[in-house]
Design a protein around this motif. Structure first.
Motif, PDB file in Angstrom:
ATOM      1  N   VAL A  51       0.836  -1.201   0.000  1.00  0.00           N
ATOM      2  CA  VAL A  51       0.000   0.000   0.000  1.00  0.00           C
ATOM      3  C   VAL A  51       0.872   1.253   0.000  1.00  0.00           C
ATOM      4  CG1 VAL A  51      -1.612   1.368   1.390  1.00  0.00           C
ATOM      5  CG2 VAL A  51      -2.024  -1.079   1.045  1.00  0.00           C
ATOM      6  N   GLU A  52       1.907   1.252   0.812  1.00  0.00           N
ATOM      7  CA  GLU A  52       2.800   2.414   0.873  1.00  0.00           C
ATOM      8  C   GLU A  52       3.534   2.617  -0.449  1.00  0.00           C
ATOM      9  OE1 GLU A  52       6.478   4.188   3.606  1.00  0.00           O
ATOM     10  OE2 GLU A  52       5.830   2.114   3.850  1.00  0.00           O
ATOM     11  N   PHE A  53       4.030   1.529  -1.021  1.00  0.00           N
ATOM     12  CA  PHE A  53       4.774   1.604  -2.287  1.00  0.00           C
ATOM     13  C   PHE A  53       3.900   2.181  -3.391  1.00  0.00           C
ATOM     14  CE2 PHE A  53       6.188  -0.127  -6.331  1.00  0.00           C
ATOM     15  CZ  PHE A  53       7.556   0.045  -6.296  1.00  0.00           C
ATOM     16  N   PHE A  54       2.686   1.651  -3.547  1.00  0.00           N
ATOM     17  CA  PHE A  54       1.812   2.107  -4.620  1.00  0.00           C
ATOM     18  C   PHE A  54       1.290   3.515  -4.363  1.00  0.00           C
ATOM     19  CE2 PHE A  54       0.879  -2.659  -5.055  1.00  0.00           C
ATOM     20  CZ  PHE A  54       1.915  -2.827  -5.961  1.00  0.00           C
ATOM     21  N   SER A  55       1.038   3.855  -3.115  1.00  0.00           N
ATOM     22  CA  SER A  55       0.553   5.203  -2.785  1.00  0.00           C
ATOM     23  C   SER A  55       1.576   6.263  -3.175  1.00  0.00           C
ATOM     24  CB  SER A  55       0.239   5.311  -1.298  1.00  0.00           C
ATOM     25  OG  SER A  55      -0.814   4.454  -0.927  1.00  0.00           O
ATOM     26  N   GLN A  56       2.846   5.957  -2.963  1.00  0.00           N
ATOM     27  CA  GLN A  56       3.901   6.912  -3.302  1.00  0.00           C
ATOM     28  C   GLN A  56       4.001   7.144  -4.800  1.00  0.00           C
ATOM     29  OE1 GLN A  56       7.337   5.113  -1.494  1.00  0.00           O
ATOM     30  NE2 GLN A  56       6.915   5.948   0.536  1.00  0.00           N
ATOM     31  N   ARG A  57       3.583   6.175  -5.597  1.00  0.00           N
ATOM     32  CA  ARG A  57       3.724   6.270  -7.053  1.00  0.00           C
ATOM     33  C   ARG A  57       2.421   6.629  -7.749  1.00  0.00           C
ATOM     34  NH1 ARG A  57       7.331   3.683  -4.601  1.00  0.00           N
ATOM     35  NH2 ARG A  57       9.446   3.409  -5.416  1.00  0.00           N
TER      36      ARG A  57
END
Length: 379
Positions: A51-57
Motif C-alpha cells: 500500500v505504501e509503495f503504490f501510494s507513493q507512485r
C-alpha cells in the motif's frame, strides 16, 4: 476454514558412516505442512508495504482500510478494501521451496499479494469500459507488482518476464503458439478449445510485457532527450509513473478504455517516439496491443565511420517474423570498454530500417536492446 496443502515428499537423510563396515542409520524426515495462520502477520506487513509503495507512485490509497483474508485454494481476488488471498500467498519463501516450487514459480507466488493490492487502484478505483479493455487492469496490476519486486529482487523480475515470453512461444498439441490465441484486446474471447487458458496467459503474459516495453521506451526516449542517466532519475519521476498518476486523478471512480489510457501516455511522449512526426502512440496500440507479433531483431551492414566532427555508426535494423507494417521502438547501444551506452532509438518500420547515429569514442560495436526490454523472439 483452512484447506490442506499438498504435502512435500519425505526426505531420506543418511548420516556419514563413522567406521568401516558400520551401517548408517536412516532417518525419515517429513517437512511440516505450512500454516497460513502462523504467517498472518508477515502477510499483513507485506500488504502494508505494498500500500505504501503504490501510494507513493500512483496517489493516495483510495479506501479507508484494507482487509486481507485467506481463501482456500489457488485463486486470489481483490475487491474495494478487501482482498481474498490464496492459501499459497501465505507461504514463506522457505516453505515454497519445501513444497518443491521452482525459483520462477516461487517468484510468481510472491507476486500474488502486491498484484491483488494493486487492483485497489487498477480495477477497483478505476474500471474498464468494455471487455476489450479488461486486459489493462490485469496487466497493470501485475506490472505494478513487478515494479515493487524490482526494488527488492530484480533478478526475480527477469525470471518472471522470461517465463511469460516462453509461455507465449509454447506450442500446444496442434503446434499453435499461445501468442496466436489473439491480441490482448480480445479479452475473455481468448479462451477457446485450442487455448483453454488463453485469456490468463495473454493478458498476464503479453499484457505485462506491453507495459514493461512502454515504460522502458519512455525512459530511453526521455534519457536521450534530456541527456540524463536513467540511474539518476527517481522512479516516481519516470514518464510512465507520471502518466499513471494522471490516469488515477482523471479517472477515479470512472471507467477507462485502452485508447483513453494511451492518450494520457501520449502527453508524456518524448520526440524520439513520435512516428512520422505525430505525438501519438497509435503505432504502438495498432501494432503491439492489437497485434500478436514477437519479432526477431538484428542488425545488418553495420559500419563505424570516423569523421571530422566525430564518429558515427550506420547500418540497418532488421525486424523479422512480424507483419510488414509493424513499428517497433528499438534502443541502440554502443559497446565500449565499460557497460553498453544508449546512443539512440530506431523506430523500426517494416522488415528493414536504415539508421545512422553518433557514437562515443572507443565504440567497438553496437547492440540492440542491451537490457532485453523488448518482447522479441530468439533466433
Amino acid at each position: 476454514m483452512e484447506k490442506s496443502f499438498p504435502r512435500p515428499a519425505e526426505s531420506v537423510i543418511t548420516p556419514p558412516i563413522r567406521r568401516p563396515g558400520a551401517s548408517a542409520d536412516v532417518v525419515v524426515v517429513e517437512a511440516p505442512v505450512p500454516s497460513p495462520a502462523r504467517n498472518a502477520q508477515i502477510v499483513a506487513d507485506n500488504g502494508a508495504r505494498a500500500v505504501e509503495f503504490f501510494s507513493q507512485r500512483f496517489g493516495a490509497y483510495p479506501y479507508s482500510s484494507l482487509a486481507l483474508t485467506q481463501m482456500p485454494g489457488r485463486v486470489s481476488q481483490g475487491w474495494p478494501g478487501l482482498v481474498f488471498l490464496s492459501s499459497y500467498a501465505f507461504l514463506t519463501p522457505e516453505e515454497t521451496v519445501d513444497l518443491g516450487a521452482s525459483p520462477v514459480n516461487g517468484a510468481l507466488n510472491r507476486l500474488t499479494l502486491p498484484h491483488e493490492t494493486a487492483h485497489q487502484w487498477w480495477g477497483d478505483l478505476i474500471g474498464w469500459r468494455t471487455y476489450r479493455d479488461q486486459w489493462v487492469f490485469e496487466a497493470l496490476a501485475n506490472y505494478s507488482s513487478l515494479l515493487m519486486m524490482e526494488t527488492e529482487k530484480p533478478t526475480e523480475v527477469r525470471l518472471i518476464l522470461e517465463r511469460y515470453r516462453e509461455d507465449l512461444l509454447q506450442k500446444n498439441k496442434d503446434g499453435e503458439s499461445l501468442r496466436d490465441a489473439g491480441p490482448v484486446s480480445l479479452g475473455l474471447r481468448l479462451n477457446s478449445s485450442h487455448f483453454p487458458s488463453g485469456y490468463e496467459g495473454v493478458s498476464y503474459g503479453r499484457g505485462t510485457w506491453l507495459f514493461h516495453m512502454l515504460r522502458h521506451m519512455l525512459l530511453d526516449a526521455e534519457a536521450m532527450q534530456t541527456r540524463r542517466s536513467q540511474e539518476t532519475q527517481p522512479v516516481a519521476d519516470e514518464p510512465f509513473i507520471r502518466a499513471l498518476r494522471k490516469i488515477r486523478e482523471r479517472y477515479a471512480d470512472k471507467a477507462i478504455s485502452t485508447r483513453e489510457l494511451f492518450a494520457v501516455f501520449d502527453e508524456e511522449l518524448p520526440r524520439a517516439l513520435w512516428y512520422e512526426g505525430h505525438k501519438s502512440l497509435d503505432w504502438f496500440v495498432q501494432g503491439w496491443v492489437e497485434g500478436v507479433a514477437l519479432p526477431h531483431f538484428s542488425t545488418q551492414s553495420v559500419r563505424i565511420v570516423k569523421k571530422a566532427g566525430g564518429t558515427e555508426v550506420v547500418g540497418i535494423v532488421r525486424q523479422s517474423d512480424a507483419p510488414q507494417d509493424l513499428v517497433s521502438a528499438v534502443s541502440v547501444y554502443a559497446v565500449t570498454a565499460t557497460k553498453p551506452r544508449l546512443i539512440g532509438i530506431v523506430l523500426a518500420d517494416g522488415p528493414e530500417t536504415p539508421f545512422h547515429l553518433a557514437v562515443p569514442e572507443g565504440t567497438k560495436r553496437i547492440t540492440l536492446d542491451a537490457y532485453q526490454n523488448l518482447l522479441s523472439s530468439p533466433k
